[in-house]
Motif scaffolding. Sequence first.
Motif, PDB file in Angstrom:
ATOM      1  N   GLY A 262       0.767  -1.236   0.000  1.00  0.00           N
ATOM      2  CA  GLY A 262       0.000   0.000   0.000  1.00  0.00           C
ATOM      3  C   GLY A 262       0.797   1.285   0.000  1.00  0.00           C
ATOM      4  N   HIS A 263       2.131   1.183   0.069  1.00  0.00           N
ATOM      5  CA  HIS A 263       2.942   2.389   0.199  1.00  0.00           C
ATOM      6  C   HIS A 263       4.082   2.364  -0.810  1.00  0.00           C
ATOM      7  CE1 HIS A 263       0.700   3.335   3.824  1.00  0.00           C
ATOM      8  NE2 HIS A 263       0.883   2.087   4.194  1.00  0.00           N
ATOM      9  N   PHE A 264       4.491   3.556  -1.265  1.00  0.00           N
ATOM     10  CA  PHE A 264       5.435   3.694  -2.375  1.00  0.00           C
ATOM     11  C   PHE A 264       6.497   4.732  -2.044  1.00  0.00           C
ATOM     12  CE2 PHE A 264       6.533   5.898  -6.414  1.00  0.00           C
ATOM     13  CZ  PHE A 264       7.125   4.831  -7.073  1.00  0.00           C
ATOM     14  N   ALA A 265       7.696   4.540  -2.585  1.00  0.00           N
ATOM     15  CA  ALA A 265       8.770   5.532  -2.489  1.00  0.00           C
ATOM     16  C   ALA A 265       9.257   5.861  -3.888  1.00  0.00           C
ATOM     17  CB  ALA A 265       9.928   5.008  -1.642  1.00  0.00           C
ATOM     18  N   TYR A 266       9.332   7.158  -4.224  1.00  0.00           N
ATOM     19  CA  TYR A 266       9.893   7.563  -5.512  1.00  0.00           C
ATOM     20  C   TYR A 266      11.381   7.226  -5.540  1.00  0.00           C
ATOM     21  CZ  TYR A 266       5.603  10.288  -5.829  1.00  0.00           C
ATOM     22  OH  TYR A 266       4.286  10.660  -5.855  1.00  0.00           O
ATOM     23  N   PRO A 267      11.863   6.486  -6.540  1.00  0.00           N
ATOM     24  CA  PRO A 267      13.299   6.206  -6.620  1.00  0.00           C
ATOM     25  C   PRO A 267      14.123   7.499  -6.601  1.00  0.00           C
ATOM     26  CG  PRO A 267      12.104   4.820  -8.150  1.00  0.00           C
ATOM     27  CD  PRO A 267      11.108   5.808  -7.607  1.00  0.00           C
ATOM     28  N   PHE A 268      15.109   7.535  -5.746  1.00  0.00           N
ATOM     29  CA  PHE A 268      15.967   8.701  -5.483  1.00  0.00           C
ATOM     30  C   PHE A 268      15.181   9.803  -4.769  1.00  0.00           C
ATOM     31  CE2 PHE A 268      17.847   6.484  -9.106  1.00  0.00           C
ATOM     32  CZ  PHE A 268      19.098   6.195  -8.591  1.00  0.00           C
ATOM     33  N   GLY A 269      14.007  10.141  -5.240  1.00  0.00           N
ATOM     34  CA  GLY A 269      13.073  10.950  -4.466  1.00  0.00           C
ATOM     35  C   GLY A 269      13.287  12.442  -4.434  1.00  0.00           C
ATOM     36  N   ASP A 270      14.364  12.947  -5.044  1.00  0.00           N
ATOM     37  CA  ASP A 270      14.607  14.387  -5.038  1.00  0.00           C
ATOM     38  C   ASP A 270      13.712  15.059  -6.079  1.00  0.00           C
ATOM     39  OD1 ASP A 270      16.385  14.844  -7.676  1.00  0.00           O
ATOM     40  OD2 ASP A 270      16.907  12.934  -6.738  1.00  0.00           O
ATOM     41  N   PRO A 271      13.620  16.396  -6.054  1.00  0.00           N
ATOM     42  CA  PRO A 271      12.660  17.072  -6.953  1.00  0.00           C
ATOM     43  C   PRO A 271      12.900  16.836  -8.435  1.00  0.00           C
ATOM     44  CG  PRO A 271      13.371  18.564  -5.203  1.00  0.00           C
ATOM     45  CD  PRO A 271      14.232  17.339  -5.098  1.00  0.00           C
ATOM     46  N   LYS A 272      14.121  16.472  -8.833  1.00  0.00           N
ATOM     47  CA  LYS A 272      14.400  16.235 -10.251  1.00  0.00           C
ATOM     48  C   LYS A 272      14.025  14.822 -10.702  1.00  0.00           C
ATOM     49  CE  LYS A 272      18.231  19.560 -10.579  1.00  0.00           C
ATOM     50  NZ  LYS A 272      19.673  19.727 -10.911  1.00  0.00           N
ATOM     51  N   SER A 273      13.735  13.935  -9.772  1.00  0.00           N
ATOM     52  CA  SER A 273      13.537  12.529 -10.123  1.00  0.00           C
ATOM     53  C   SER A 273      12.069  12.144 -10.321  1.00  0.00           C
ATOM     54  CB  SER A 273      14.156  11.623  -9.053  1.00  0.00           C
ATOM     55  OG  SER A 273      13.491  11.779  -7.819  1.00  0.00           O
ATOM     56  N   TRP A 274      11.134  13.038 -10.007  1.00  0.00           N
ATOM     57  CA  TRP A 274       9.715  12.751 -10.199  1.00  0.00           C
ATOM     58  C   TRP A 274       8.956  14.054 -10.397  1.00  0.00           C
ATOM     59  CZ3 TRP A 274       6.313  14.470  -6.228  1.00  0.00           C
ATOM     60  CH2 TRP A 274       6.952  14.890  -5.060  1.00  0.00           C
ATOM     61  N   ARG A 275       7.758  13.938 -10.983  1.00  0.00           N
ATOM     62  CA  ARG A 275       6.952  15.128 -11.298  1.00  0.00           C
ATOM     63  C   ARG A 275       5.501  14.909 -10.889  1.00  0.00           C
ATOM     64  NH1 ARG A 275      10.102  14.353 -16.047  1.00  0.00           N
ATOM     65  NH2 ARG A 275       8.322  13.319 -17.054  1.00  0.00           N
ATOM     66  N   ARG A 276       4.702  15.927 -11.126  1.00  0.00           N
ATOM     67  CA  ARG A 276       3.297  15.886 -10.734  1.00  0.00           C
ATOM     68  C   ARG A 276       2.563  14.677 -11.322  1.00  0.00           C
ATOM     69  NH1 ARG A 276      -0.876  19.439  -9.235  1.00  0.00           N
ATOM     70  NH2 ARG A 276      -2.897  18.831 -10.087  1.00  0.00           N
ATOM     71  N   GLU A 277       2.845  14.339 -12.584  1.00  0.00           N
ATOM     72  CA  GLU A 277       2.138  13.229 -13.201  1.00  0.00           C
ATOM     73  C   GLU A 277       2.437  11.904 -12.516  1.00  0.00           C
ATOM     74  OE1 GLU A 277       5.424  14.270 -16.337  1.00  0.00           O
ATOM     75  OE2 GLU A 277       4.178  15.326 -14.859  1.00  0.00           O
ATOM     76  N   HIS A 278       3.593  11.798 -11.879  1.00  0.00           N
ATOM     77  CA  HIS A 278       3.926  10.566 -11.173  1.00  0.00           C
ATOM     78  C   HIS A 278       3.151  10.458  -9.859  1.00  0.00           C
ATOM     79  CE1 HIS A 278       7.729  11.379 -13.602  1.00  0.00           C
ATOM     80  NE2 HIS A 278       7.087  10.403 -14.212  1.00  0.00           N
ATOM     81  N   VAL A 279       2.804  11.592  -9.279  1.00  0.00           N
ATOM     82  CA  VAL A 279       1.932  11.588  -8.107  1.00  0.00           C
ATOM     83  C   VAL A 279       0.581  10.994  -8.478  1.00  0.00           C
ATOM     84  CG1 VAL A 279       0.731  13.039  -6.423  1.00  0.00           C
ATOM     85  CG2 VAL A 279       3.100  13.566  -7.057  1.00  0.00           C
ATOM     86  N   VAL A 280       0.053  11.433  -9.612  1.00  0.00           N
ATOM     87  CA  VAL A 280      -1.226  10.920 -10.093  1.00  0.00           C
ATOM     88  C   VAL A 280      -1.132   9.423 -10.394  1.00  0.00           C
ATOM     89  CG1 VAL A 280      -2.987  11.123 -11.894  1.00  0.00           C
ATOM     90  CG2 VAL A 280      -1.870  13.178 -10.997  1.00  0.00           C
TER      91      VAL A 280
END
Length: 344
Positions: A262-280
């Motif tokens: 039920g829980h997820f971590a963005y790989p690397f996780g810094d602001p350059k590694s994911w965007r708004r669409e990945h939240v969705v």
Amino acid sequence: MWRRAGMELAYFSGYFALKQRKTGGAGVILRFERVRPRDSRAFQPNRWRDITPKFLDRTIRALKRWNFDLVTMDEVCRRAVTLPQANRFACLTFDGGSKDVITQAWPVLSKHGVPFTVYLPTAFPDGIGEAWWLALEEMIGREERIHLVIDRQERRFATGSVPEKYDTFEFLASWMRTLPPPDLSFAIHDLCKRYSVDLAGLSRSVSMDWDDLAKLAADPLVTIGSATVNYHALSNLKEADARRELTMGKAVAETALRRAIGHFAYPFGDPKSWRREHVVMGQEAGFASAVSTIPGVVEARGYTNLHALPRIAWDERVSSLRLLRVLLSGVMFPRVRPSRDNGV
């Protein structure tokens, strides 16, 4: 240096204690990676990923002494959308599925009865994940010079001295972080072939397998979360590939462990590694939460987006407990404004 000086001033002046009620939020999520005995080698560019078992024990004792409630990620999600409670919470999380989580961290955490979450990229227990940052460290550590092709040009790096090794690692690691997965895989395989590094063997040696993870998952204090399949920065992927990484990582872990993830971590996780669409994408994949590596505290009343949760990285580069207490107070982080899109 200036940041540390500011934290010391906040502690000794009492400013952190004065402001904590306003800045501390509902609690914090702490982020760790590897837990292992201290290494004396001069060149350790990935040392920021490490803590020792003794350091982990010391941190847990301090959190208890400061009256933090040590909670699961499910409880983090609950407290993030309700009114503040008397005690703030702390949630301990470990990224990457390193083998030392079960051999070094689990005994300490079990002794204290502390719940924790492990965010798993499923390619690694499958034996096909590529820990390219470790391979890069190994080859630079033992070579006097490194040659490789960057943008169709042969580049040469002197790595004879420790400072040269650190400079080369920082440059190459930063460059590799920007590459699409096929280009990254080609670059690291080319380097490993040139300098006789067993990338597959190295990656398997530091990762838990499915038997290890089954033992952890049987512990009611342990939450297994997902961190995609291959642990690629989502911002380097095409939309369809990013969605596949999220959904497949969840599906593989659920199938292997026979439980909901039920829980997820963005790989690397810094602001350059994911965007708004990945939240969705994370919401659509059915995750109750998603954590980043953006530092901050978790607010109550729904002010913090559950799919863009901040975490505080805590390691032995700054081992002072008084500085940890300043970080936990929230005074060093910008305030979060009430919004459904916080942190995105």
